[in-house]
Design a protein around this motif. Structure first.
Motif, PDB file in Angstrom:
ATOM      1  N   MET A  38       1.804  -3.591   9.541  1.00  0.00           N
ATOM      2  CA  MET A  38       2.496  -2.728   8.584  1.00  0.00           C
ATOM      3  C   MET A  38       3.794  -2.202   9.205  1.00  0.00           C
ATOM      4  SD  MET A  38       1.075   0.713   6.825  1.00  0.00           S
ATOM      5  CE  MET A  38      -0.399   0.129   6.015  1.00  0.00           C
ATOM      6  N   VAL A  69     -10.259  -4.601   3.147  1.00  0.00           N
ATOM      7  CA  VAL A  69      -9.696  -5.481   4.168  1.00  0.00           C
ATOM      8  C   VAL A  69     -10.815  -6.198   4.914  1.00  0.00           C
ATOM      9  CG1 VAL A  69      -8.449  -5.520   6.360  1.00  0.00           C
ATOM     10  CG2 VAL A  69      -7.528  -4.269   4.427  1.00  0.00           C
ATOM     11  N   LYS A  94      -3.661  -9.407   7.977  1.00  0.00           N
ATOM     12  CA  LYS A  94      -3.119  -9.098   6.651  1.00  0.00           C
ATOM     13  C   LYS A  94      -1.766  -8.433   6.864  1.00  0.00           C
ATOM     14  CE  LYS A  94      -3.868  -6.304   2.621  1.00  0.00           C
ATOM     15  NZ  LYS A  94      -4.635  -5.252   1.972  1.00  0.00           N
ATOM     16  N   ILE A 110      -5.079   0.865   0.913  1.00  0.00           N
ATOM     17  CA  ILE A 110      -4.648  -0.328   1.655  1.00  0.00           C
ATOM     18  C   ILE A 110      -5.789  -0.847   2.537  1.00  0.00           C
ATOM     19  CG2 ILE A 110      -3.068  -1.148   3.455  1.00  0.00           C
ATOM     20  CD1 ILE A 110      -1.040   0.968   2.286  1.00  0.00           C
ATOM     21  N   LEU A 164      -4.575  -1.389  12.819  1.00  0.00           N
ATOM     22  CA  LEU A 164      -3.308  -1.280  12.108  1.00  0.00           C
ATOM     23  C   LEU A 164      -2.174  -1.327  13.123  1.00  0.00           C
ATOM     24  CD1 LEU A 164      -2.735  -0.880   9.130  1.00  0.00           C
ATOM     25  CD2 LEU A 164      -2.727   1.558   9.489  1.00  0.00           C
ATOM     26  N   ILE A 194      -4.082  -5.421  10.484  1.00  0.00           N
ATOM     27  CA  ILE A 194      -3.100  -5.232   9.403  1.00  0.00           C
ATOM     28  C   ILE A 194      -1.738  -4.958  10.037  1.00  0.00           C
ATOM     29  CG2 ILE A 194      -2.470  -3.904   7.356  1.00  0.00           C
ATOM     30  CD1 ILE A 194      -5.375  -3.011   7.156  1.00  0.00           C
ATOM     31  N   GLU A 222       9.790  -1.397   5.877  1.00  0.00           N
ATOM     32  CA  GLU A 222      10.245  -2.317   4.845  1.00  0.00           C
ATOM     33  C   GLU A 222      11.769  -2.487   4.924  1.00  0.00           C
ATOM     34  OE1 GLU A 222       7.743  -3.818   2.975  1.00  0.00           O
ATOM     35  OE2 GLU A 222       9.362  -5.170   2.438  1.00  0.00           O
ATOM     36  N   HIS A 235       1.014  -6.010   5.325  1.00  0.00           N
ATOM     37  CA  HIS A 235       1.238  -5.073   4.228  1.00  0.00           C
ATOM     38  C   HIS A 235       2.721  -5.015   3.883  1.00  0.00           C
ATOM     39  CE1 HIS A 235       0.732  -1.782   1.478  1.00  0.00           C
ATOM     40  NE2 HIS A 235       1.811  -1.249   2.023  1.00  0.00           N
ATOM     41  N   GLU A 236       3.021  -5.230   2.610  1.00  0.00           N
ATOM     42  CA  GLU A 236       4.409  -5.115   2.158  1.00  0.00           C
ATOM     43  C   GLU A 236       4.523  -3.892   1.263  1.00  0.00           C
ATOM     44  OE1 GLU A 236       5.708  -8.760   0.330  1.00  0.00           O
ATOM     45  OE2 GLU A 236       4.840  -9.943   1.962  1.00  0.00           O
ATOM     46  N   ARG A 265       7.243  -8.816  11.048  1.00  0.00           N
ATOM     47  CA  ARG A 265       5.855  -8.959  10.585  1.00  0.00           C
ATOM     48  C   ARG A 265       5.486 -10.416  10.347  1.00  0.00           C
ATOM     49  NH1 ARG A 265       7.125  -5.854   4.968  1.00  0.00           N
ATOM     50  NH2 ARG A 265       7.745  -7.636   3.705  1.00  0.00           N
TER      51      ARG A 265
END
Ligand SMILES: [Zn+2]
Length: 340
Positions: A288, A339, A313, A335, A240, A286, A291, A315-316, A299
């Motif tokens: 992350m 994965v 991946k 989340i 992550l 991932i 936001e 993450h939003e 990202r």
């Protein structure tokens, strides 16, 4: 292609504008425009006064009238933001703005070339390959900050860390020395050596006080917070990637120990290299980030670059300004589910 590995700073400077650079950092919209000048809070020392930092969009120069008491051109700005030399800043600009390095090479060696030889674009097989700054790693510290106050209310009440996490990450309130009055956070290199302490002001600092203090000369762009421990986690677990120390510590506390923090919303070439070095081609990552605008821009760039090496991946979050730090353990579990 010229043989010289030296970059012509004037050519790079002439090829980019201050607006492009601010846009790159995702902060252009934080500035107020008036004629050919922009003014806003200083992104270098992370001030909050909206008039202390000025940019001339026609001359492509900037000035901080507050803590930095400094100004300069586009490359000086990148150098200050990244804590790197002008030469490394020019290489970054070439990479970020996809400039043609063959046009940016000067025949005459520059004065700031000490980091240049191994990082020159010409030394790379592919023109668009990111330029990693391998020349000077951060030297591990020979001392440790002891007597840190672990059970500080800022950590426990405000950030929601448990004593176990605090002790585990070796953080705490520092009463004396260079980090006095701050939360000291040790940063380790991949080999586990402490290369710096970051000092977080406990709470909202006054306008002229930076939220974070890092030792002078420390290059955070070549480190990843918690990388030393994340790489010891099982290979089949997803890695992550988050922005901040506290995101990383809270994710860890929520049960996922394979997390690293970029210490910002962008991934440097050196950080990319570090991630790829420890991730196999079927590894899962991932991304992350927060936001917000910087997180969204960051990202996309990170996912694009890492997807050449492993499964990525993004993450939003559904809510604006959401941060991984505030995820509930059950949301995080959801989340992570599915994965791999
Ligand atoms: Zn400043």
């Amino acid at each position: 292609m010229p043989k010289s590995s030296f970059v012509d700073f004037r050519a790079v400077k002439a090829a980019i504008t201050m607006e492009q650079v601010l846009e790159h950092y995702g902060i252009l919209d934080k500035f107020k425009r008036s004629g050919d000048s922009l003014s806003g809070p200083c992104p270098i020392h992370k001030g909050s006064n909206p008039t202390q930092f000025r940019v001339s969009t026609s001359k492509n120069i900037w000035n901080c009238f507050s803590e930095c008491k400094h100004g300069g051109n586009t490359l000086d700005f990148i150098a200050k933001m990244e804590g790197i030399t002008i030469h490394a800043a020019a290489l970054k600009a070439i990479e970020w703005f996809r400039l043609d390095p063959t046009e940016m090479s000067a025949a005459e060696p520059g004065a700031e070339e000490e980091e240049s030889a191994p990082t020159s674009p010409e030394a790379k097989p592919k023109k668009a390959a990111p330029v990693a700054e391998k020349a000077t790693p951060n030297t591990p510290l020979k001392f440790r900050l002891d007597k840190l106050e672990r059970e500080h209310p800022y950590l426990i009440k405000e950030r929601g860390l448990t004593l176990e996490t605090i002790v585990d990450f070796g953080i705490g309130f520092c009463a004396k020395g260079m980090m006095a009055g701050r939360i000291a956070i040790p940063i380790h290199n991949a080999e586990g050596g402490v290369v710096a302490y970051a000092g977080r002001w406990p709470g909202e600092p006054a306008e002229d006080t930076p939220k974070y203090k890092l030792p002078q000369g420390f290059r955070k762009s070549i480190e990843l917070f918690n990388i030393d421990r994340a790489i010891k986690e099982p290979a089949d677990k997803p890695l992550l990637i988050v922005e901040g120390f506290f995101d990383c510590m809270k994710i860890h506390q929520a049960g996922h120990k394979k997390a690293v923090a970029l210490m910002g919303a962008t991934m440097s070439a050196a950080q990319e290299e570090l991630i790829c070095k420890h991730a196999s081609s079927n590894a899962h990552v991932i991304v992350m980030l927060d936001e917000n605008e910087a997180g969204r821009a960051g990202r996309e760039d990170i996912a694009c670059r890492l997807s050449k090496h492993c499964f990525v991946k993004v993450h939003e979050f559904n809510t604006p300004d959401a941060e991984p730090e505030h995820l509930f353990p059950e949301d995080l579990a959801q989340i992570l589910e599915g994965v791999v």
